[in-house]
Design a protein around this motif. Structure first.
Motif, PDB file in Angstrom:
ATOM      1  N   GLY A  43     -16.884  24.906  87.734  1.00 13.26           N
ATOM      2  CA  GLY A  43     -17.842  24.642  86.664  1.00 13.26           C
ATOM      3  C   GLY A  43     -18.848  25.768  86.511  1.00 13.26           C
ATOM      4  N   LEU A  44     -19.282  26.336  87.642  1.00 12.47           N
ATOM      5  CA  LEU A  44     -20.210  27.464  87.606  1.00 12.47           C
ATOM      6  C   LEU A  44     -19.555  28.676  86.960  1.00 12.47           C
ATOM      7  N   GLN A  45     -18.289  28.890  87.261  1.00 10.43           N
ATOM      8  CA  GLN A  45     -17.563  29.997  86.647  1.00 10.43           C
ATOM      9  C   GLN A  45     -17.438  29.784  85.139  1.00 10.43           C
ATOM     10  N   PHE A  46     -17.103  28.560  84.755  1.00  8.89           N
ATOM     11  CA  PHE A  46     -16.988  28.256  83.331  1.00  8.89           C
ATOM     12  C   PHE A  46     -18.333  28.442  82.629  1.00  8.89           C
ATOM     13  N   ALA A  47     -19.415  28.012  83.293  1.00 15.03           N
ATOM     14  CA  ALA A  47     -20.755  28.159  82.714  1.00 15.03           C
ATOM     15  C   ALA A  47     -21.108  29.634  82.548  1.00 15.03           C
ATOM     16  N   PHE A  48     -20.704  30.465  83.504  1.00 13.54           N
ATOM     17  CA  PHE A  48     -21.003  31.894  83.396  1.00 13.54           C
ATOM     18  C   PHE A  48     -20.298  32.505  82.191  1.00 13.54           C
ATOM     19  N   TYR A  49     -19.022  32.148  81.996  1.00 14.43           N
ATOM     20  CA  TYR A  49     -18.297  32.694  80.847  1.00 14.43           C
ATOM     21  C   TYR A  49     -18.838  32.121  79.537  1.00 14.43           C
ATOM     22  N   ALA A  50     -19.302  30.881  79.571  1.00 13.07           N
ATOM     23  CA  ALA A  50     -19.948  30.320  78.383  1.00 13.07           C
ATOM     24  C   ALA A  50     -21.236  31.063  78.076  1.00 13.07           C
ATOM     25  N   ARG A  51     -22.003  31.388  79.114  1.00 15.24           N
ATOM     26  CA  ARG A  51     -23.233  32.182  78.933  1.00 15.24           C
ATOM     27  C   ARG A  51     -22.896  33.536  78.338  1.00 15.24           C
ATOM     28  N   LEU A  52     -21.846  34.175  78.870  1.00 13.54           N
ATOM     29  CA  LEU A  52     -21.459  35.491  78.371  1.00 13.54           C
ATOM     30  C   LEU A  52     -21.083  35.425  76.895  1.00 13.54           C
ATOM     31  N   THR A  53     -20.366  34.368  76.531  1.00 12.72           N
ATOM     32  CA  THR A  53     -20.005  34.191  75.125  1.00 12.72           C
ATOM     33  C   THR A  53     -21.256  34.011  74.262  1.00 12.72           C
ATOM     34  N   ALA A  54     -22.198  33.200  74.755  1.00 12.69           N
ATOM     35  CA  ALA A  54     -23.438  32.977  74.006  1.00 12.69           C
ATOM     36  C   ALA A  54     -24.223  34.263  73.856  1.00 12.69           C
ATOM     37  N   ILE A  55     -24.267  35.082  74.893  1.00 10.69           N
ATOM     38  CA  ILE A  55     -24.992  36.359  74.820  1.00 10.69           C
ATOM     39  C   ILE A  55     -24.377  37.251  73.739  1.00 10.69           C
ATOM     40  N   ILE A  56     -23.058  37.295  73.700  1.00 13.36           N
ATOM     41  CA  ILE A  56     -22.383  38.135  72.701  1.00 13.36           C
ATOM     42  C   ILE A  56     -22.677  37.636  71.289  1.00 13.36           C
ATOM     43  N   VAL A  57     -22.589  36.316  71.095  1.00 13.14           N
ATOM     44  CA  VAL A  57     -22.835  35.745  69.763  1.00 13.14           C
ATOM     45  C   VAL A  57     -24.268  36.011  69.317  1.00 13.14           C
ATOM     46  N   VAL A  58     -25.230  35.729  70.211  1.00 14.18           N
ATOM     47  CA  VAL A  58     -26.639  35.920  69.861  1.00 14.18           C
ATOM     48  C   VAL A  58     -26.940  37.405  69.631  1.00 14.18           C
ATOM     49  N   SER A  59     -26.341  38.281  70.420  1.00 16.37           N
ATOM     50  CA  SER A  59     -26.578  39.723  70.245  1.00 16.37           C
ATOM     51  C   SER A  59     -26.077  40.192  68.884  1.00 16.37           C
ATOM     52  N   ILE A  60     -24.900  39.723  68.492  1.00 15.53           N
ATOM     53  CA  ILE A  60     -24.377  40.092  67.169  1.00 15.53           C
ATOM     54  C   ILE A  60     -25.293  39.560  66.067  1.00 15.53           C
ATOM     55  N   TRP A  61     -25.766  38.323  66.268  1.00 14.45           N
ATOM     56  CA  TRP A  61     -26.680  37.726  65.292  1.00 14.45           C
ATOM     57  C   TRP A  61     -27.978  38.529  65.187  1.00 14.45           C
ATOM     58  N   ALA A  78     -31.286  40.506  76.251  1.00 10.71           N
ATOM     59  CA  ALA A  78     -29.923  39.965  76.381  1.00 10.71           C
ATOM     60  C   ALA A  78     -29.245  40.499  77.641  1.00 10.71           C
ATOM     61  N   PHE A  79     -29.446  41.803  77.909  1.00  9.86           N
ATOM     62  CA  PHE A  79     -28.852  42.372  79.120  1.00  9.86           C
ATOM     63  C   PHE A  79     -29.487  41.779  80.368  1.00  9.86           C
ATOM     64  N   GLY A  80     -30.812  41.584  80.340  1.00  9.88           N
ATOM     65  CA  GLY A  80     -31.471  40.947  81.481  1.00  9.88           C
ATOM     66  C   GLY A  80     -30.977  39.524  81.693  1.00  9.88           C
ATOM     67  N   PHE A  81     -30.734  38.805  80.593  1.00  8.87           N
ATOM     68  CA  PHE A  81     -30.211  37.447  80.698  1.00  8.87           C
ATOM     69  C   PHE A  81     -28.805  37.447  81.304  1.00  8.87           C
ATOM     70  N   PHE A  82     -28.019  38.486  80.966  1.00  3.49           N
ATOM     71  CA  PHE A  82     -26.690  38.619  81.570  1.00  3.49           C
ATOM     72  C   PHE A  82     -26.803  38.837  83.080  1.00  3.49           C
ATOM     73  N   LEU A  83     -27.723  39.716  83.493  1.00  8.42           N
ATOM     74  CA  LEU A  83     -27.891  39.973  84.925  1.00  8.42           C
ATOM     75  C   LEU A  83     -28.336  38.717  85.671  1.00  8.42           C
ATOM     76  N   LEU A  84     -29.230  37.937  85.051  1.00 11.48           N
ATOM     77  CA  LEU A  84     -29.706  36.719  85.702  1.00 11.48           C
ATOM     78  C   LEU A  84     -28.593  35.679  85.837  1.00 11.48           C
ATOM     79  N   GLY A  85     -27.566  35.800  85.041  1.00 13.14           N
ATOM     80  CA  GLY A  85     -26.417  34.908  85.195  1.00 13.14           C
ATOM     81  C   GLY A  85     -25.378  35.461  86.149  1.00 13.14           C
ATOM     82  N   TYR A  86     -25.214  36.789  86.144  1.00 14.06           N
ATOM     83  CA  TYR A  86     -24.177  37.389  86.973  1.00 14.06           C
ATOM     84  C   TYR A  86     -24.526  37.341  88.457  1.00 14.06           C
ATOM     85  N   ILE A  87     -25.787  37.565  88.789  1.00 19.75           N
ATOM     86  CA  ILE A  87     -26.175  37.628  90.207  1.00 19.75           C
ATOM     87  C   ILE A  87     -25.897  36.308  90.925  1.00 19.75           C
TER      88      ILE A  87
END
Length: 463
Positions: A43-61, A78-87
């Motif tokens: 579930g944590l892995q799925f949430a991370f990929y969902a976060r990554l998808t959201a970051i991409i969508v919001v960044s394009i927006w 957005a990049f900082g939010f990615f790091l806070l999810g990846y770590i």
């Protein structure tokens, strides 16, 4: 003295059984926790990929909505939010992984809140008052963190995320509300009663901050947190029930045939095993001369030989969709079509018989390399209508088949010793299999008289 010794032996026996039960319970709990932990990690892995998808969508927006170079400013967030999810995702297997994740949830909320409430530098082309940061709908981005937490099967993370949002967002709102240049409704009302026109004019000024929207956000966030926490808690209970059911099915399959275990688990044991009559193929197999073979073997080696035979045989029976009805010492009884209707049950039984012989031949070649005596397997197969269902008392029941077909199959297996073949199948079974190719697998046929039957039976013999 003997009575005392008997009591001591009985006490030790009961204590040993209790310890084994406790050990079994402990092992089951460990397995359950491990499977639940695995589901949480997935579930944590799925949430991370969902976060990554959201970051991409919001960044394009943001790239489309915000002019350059202000979009670069938000891209940094957005990049900082990615790091806070990846770590925490990278450290998910750490022994303090849960505490790390909870800590980074606070950082997530703080970062998103800062991205919403802290205005970009004036050099990037935005010199609006900071109070205007509370006028938009960007608060909805914070609520997305609740959705991410819900993907991890952890009610605690959802609740922690909701509380973090309430606290950190409130700190941000109160900080802006407390700015010296903030226009507040209470300050204006203290000077006298405001008319509707004056209140409207005040609320439209850029530096005005009203608390009604904040109160609404607090109530909505609290309700969202509560509802999502309850939903995740129910989902987690469902997950635990499914994991427990899988363990029950797996453990049950060690004592009964896997298809019986599957039927019991899927039907809850309520409607399983009701007596019914259906066409079934029955296969009996036995090791010829097992007693003589094991005269020189130790009990440990005898059991090892039986386990090796049973493991190999069961795998082949299950491969062909058969049901292991019971072990019979150095043999077994298998059925095809007893759990559910199998139109090709006779063909399955015949294919199983020949593959059993091939497996025993492979095993014999392996055994010969260490000087062990070869094994010879005898098999009898018959098919026809039988009664299937549960037999036994209230304390213990057994799913089995009964009828003349079972007796005939058993006696066909016994007849291999007199006739000399390794597989004997009845004409009924060959005919029901349908494919004429099966006849080419047998070297001969003959009419035999089985014990207890008045009429002869045409059988086919494979040596």
């Amino acid at each position: 003295m003997s009575d005392l010794a008997t009591r001591i032996v009985g006490f030790v026996s009961r204590a040993s059984k209790g310890l084994r039960s406790l050990r079994s319970l402990r092992n089951a709990q460990v397995r359950l926790q491990a499977s639940t932990r695995q589901a949480e990690l997935e579930g944590l892995q799925f949430a991370f990929y969902a976060r990554l998808t959201a970051i991409i969508v919001v960044s394009i927006w943001l790239i489309w909505l915000v002019p350059w170079p202000r979009d670069l400013y938000y891209g940094t967030y957005a990049f900082g939010f990615f790091l806070l999810g990846y770590i925490p995702y990278h450290l998910r297997h750490h022994r303090h992984g849960e505490a790390i994740k909870l800590g980074f949830i606070v950082l997530d909320v703080a970062l998103v809140t800062a991205a919403i409430l802290v205005p970009p530098p004036a050099s990037l082309g935005n010199d609006w008052p900071i109070q205007t940061r509370l006028r938009g709908q960007e608060f909805l981005y914070v609520l997305l963190l609740l959705g991410e937490a819900a993907l991890t099967y952890s009610p605690r993370r959802v609740l922690w995320t909701g509380v973090s949002i309430l606290v950190i967002w409130s700190i941000g709102v109160v900080t802006i509300y407390s700015q010296p240049d903030t226009l507040r409704f209470n300050d204006a009302a203290a000077e006298g009663v405001l008319t509707s026109a004056a209140a409207l004019d005040l609320s439209l000024k850029p530096a005005f901050v009203g608390l009604t929207a904040w109160y609404t956000q607090l109530v909505a966030t609290s309700l969202f947190t509560l509802l999502i926490t309850l939903a995740v808690w129910r989902s987690r209970r469902t997950l635990l029930n499914q994991v427990e059911a899988e363990f029950v099915r797996a453990d049950l399959a060690r004592y009964v045939s896997p298809d019986v275990a599957e039927a019991l688990a899927s039907r809850g044991g309520t409607a399983f095993g009701e007596p019914a009559t259906r066409p079934v193929a029955v296969l009996f197999a036995d090791i010829v001369g097992f007693t003589k073979l094991t005269e020189t073997l130790s009990p440990e080696r005898t059991f090892a030989l039986l386990r090796g035979f049973q493991e190999r045989s069961c795998a082949i029976v299950f491969k062909h969709g058969g049901t292991l009805d019971k072990y019979l010492g150095d043999g077994f009884m298998a059925t095809f079509g007893s759990i559910g209707l199998q139109p090709d049950a006779p063909a399955r039984a015949l294919a199983c018989a020949f593959e059993l012989q091939q497996e025993i031949e492979r095993w014999n070649r392996k055994r010969s390399t260490r000087g062990a005596d070869p094994l010879r397997l005898s098999i009898g197969i018959h098919c026809g209508p039988v009664t299937v269902g549960n037999l036994g008392g209230r304390e213990r029941i057994e799913f089995t088949v009964v009828g003349d077909v079972v007796n005939v199959a058993s006696r066909l297996e016994e007849a291999t010793r007199e006739i000399g073949g390794s597989i004997i199948a009845s004409e009924d079974c060959i005919r029901a299999a349908g494919d004429p190719e099966w006849l080419t697998r047998f070297q001969s046929s003959r009419q035999i008289q089985l014990r207890g039957r008045q009429q002869g039976l045409l059988v086919y013999i494979a040596t």
